[in-house]
Design a protein around this motif. Structure first.
Motif, PDB file in Angstrom:
ATOM      1  N   GLU A 132       0.381   4.411  -2.495  1.00  0.00           N
ATOM      2  CA  GLU A 132       0.182   5.762  -1.968  1.00  0.00           C
ATOM      3  C   GLU A 132       1.194   6.741  -2.570  1.00  0.00           C
ATOM      4  N   PRO A 184       0.804  -1.234   0.000  1.00  0.00           N
ATOM      5  CA  PRO A 184       0.000   0.000   0.000  1.00  0.00           C
ATOM      6  C   PRO A 184       0.829   1.273   0.000  1.00  0.00           C
ATOM      7  N   SER A 223      -7.863   7.269   0.477  1.00  0.00           N
ATOM      8  CA  SER A 223      -6.799   8.280   0.377  1.00  0.00           C
ATOM      9  C   SER A 223      -7.305   9.550  -0.283  1.00  0.00           C
ATOM     10  N   GLN A 261      -8.280   1.452  -0.837  1.00  0.00           N
ATOM     11  CA  GLN A 261      -7.199   2.320  -0.378  1.00  0.00           C
ATOM     12  C   GLN A 261      -7.211   3.648  -1.126  1.00  0.00           C
TER      13      GLN A 261
END
Length: 459
Positions: free
Chosen positions: A178, A174, A221, A217
């Motif tokens: 990101e 992850p 985000s 995710q």
């Protein structure tokens, strides 16, 4: 001849395709040929969806609101360099040309090669940005790290501020996703197939949970980043153009109702910007895949895109368009016309009094023309000539509307009668599918002879 960054200039592969590649390594040209062609099956390419000006310290911007993706018949040009990082893959997905068991030419770019290609194509005004997808080489982490290196180098070393769309690799760390998300304008995670059962059958090395995890995710985000931007105006933006996904249509037996229900769930639960539908092409000749005698189901793909438009912009739900008793779209009529024919009890609609959402449900009236009608009727009474000037497609709308209580001409509100007349409208089926078929251009096609064509979405 080299520029100040010591990047070898690349000959124009379109305008000078017959000239010797004196400045270009054959190895890079071979890679470009293989990996640009391999990217044509990934259709998750769209307009930028982000409006960011350049700051004057680098090159490029995303201010232009529309980005085309192939040479079309009217001359619009490819403005994204659409390539794969690699067509090597450790997975054996039955439907994929690049699966590890297929005997095909393989190639892998280095991050620096992709950066050099992007910048040189941009400087020649061939592209406005980069669309980068990839097979899985070595591992998801290794592949995602290479993708991150590409976008990081483009943004920091080359100061490239144009549009970048990259894949988030399911199963990757992850943190890597990101880091890439703070540099890319859009990210996408391919759902691949509509259902868990289909994925298990044709891609047993992948799982729905692994695919949905990076989607969640990215969604979280983006939401968190919006809150940060409210507090700190100069905070870095996370994928400002949102995320998208792609489903292959026709490789497995799901009906349109199941496919659109999945798409509706993705929009509602993951805040996706787009779901793309890719008509199945049997590129691997795998015996587990269906044999489509009529070729790829392009007309079905077209109807799914039209229905997807109805979900996103016309306030329809899947249960209004389809049901378990009627699970597939009528391929001969667009979904809005088909819906209207099954709900004649609510027609005709009076143009002078119908609200905006009701106008959106009339075949031949789009979002823009509905807004124009609402604005124009405040100061005057509209007639059919006015509607035509506004942009209403009267050859479809005339059966479903009245102006000041009158229809355009005496018309029966009869399903069979209206259906026969609508079927005579040749635009119900796109010209590309009626006549010459459909294909996607590669970067090296000669565009002066029958370029690839967009399948337009009309309502």
């Amino acid at each position: 001849m080299k520029n100040s960054a010591n990047i070898t200039l690349i000959p124009d592969p379109i305008l000078q395709k017959s000239s010797p590649a004196t400045h270009l390594s054959p190895t890079i040209m071979e890679k470009l040929t293989i990996l640009a062609d391999a990217a044509k099956y990934d259709v998750a390419c769209t307009s930028s969806g982000v409006d960011r000006r350049g700051d004057g310290m680098g090159i490029g911007n995303t201010k232009s609101c529309g980005i085309c993706h192939s040479f079309s018949a009217d001359g619009r040009c490819v403005s994204l360099l659409k390539i794969l990082l690699t067509n090597e893959c450790i997975f054996n997905c039955s439907y994929c040309q690049n699966n590890c068991e297929n005997d095909i030419p393989r190639a892998t770019f280095t991050p620096e090669e992709i950066c050099a290609l992007t910048i040189e194509f941009y400087r020649r005004n061939y592209i406005e940005g980069l669309f980068l997808s990839s097979g899985i080489i070595k591992s998801p982490n290794y592949t995602m790290d290479l993708i991150y290196q590409v976008v990081c180098r483009l943004r920091s070393f080359y100061r490239f501020q144009g549009y970048i769309h990259v894949k988030a690799i399911p199963g990757a760390d992850p943190l890597l996703i990101e880091k890439a998300g703070f540099l890319a304008d859009r990210m996408s995670v391919n759902l691949e197939l509509p259902t868990h059962r289909a994925l298990k059958e044709l891609a047993p090395c992948k799982s729905r949970r692994t695919i949905l995890r990076p989607m969640r995710q990215i969604q979280n985000s983006i939401a968190q980043n919006k809150n940060e931007l409210m507090l700190y105006r100069n905070a870095p933006r996370f994928t400002p153009a949102g995320q998208s996904t792609q489903m292959i249509i026709g490789a497995t037996p799901e009906n349109d109702y199941q496919i659109m229900s999945v798409a509706e769930g993705l929009y509602q639960n993951f805040d996706l910007k787009r779901v793309f539908y890719s008509a199945f092409v049997n590129v691997s000749q795998n015996p587990n895949l269906p044999v489509l005698s009529g070729g790829p189901p392009l007309l079905r793909e077209h109807r799914l895109y039209q229905a997807d438009w109805l979900l996103r912009y016309y306030h329809f739900t899947v249960d209004e368009l389809l049901s378990e008793d009627r699970p597939n779209f009528n391929v001969y009529l667009d979904p809005k016309c088909d819906w209207a024919l099954r709900h004649l009890e609510i027609f005709p609609i009076e143009i002078q009094t119908a609200d905006y959402r009701t106008l959106l449900r009339v075949p031949g009236i789009g979002a823009k023309s509905a807004k124009r009608i609402v604005a124009a009727r405040r100061g005057s009474t509209l007639d059919f000539c006015d509607l035509k000037k506004i942009g209403v497609v009267l050859k479809r709308a005339l059966y479903f509307i009245t102006c000041s209580g009158h229809m355009m001409y005496p018309t029966k509100l009869d399903e069979d009668y209206i259906c026969r007349n609508l079927l005579s409208d040749k635009t119900q089926i796109p010209k590309e599918l009626r006549e010459e078929g459909y294909r996607q251009l590669s970067l090296f096609d000669d565009v002066s002879f029958g370029g690839g064509k967009h399948v337009c979405i009309s309502m």
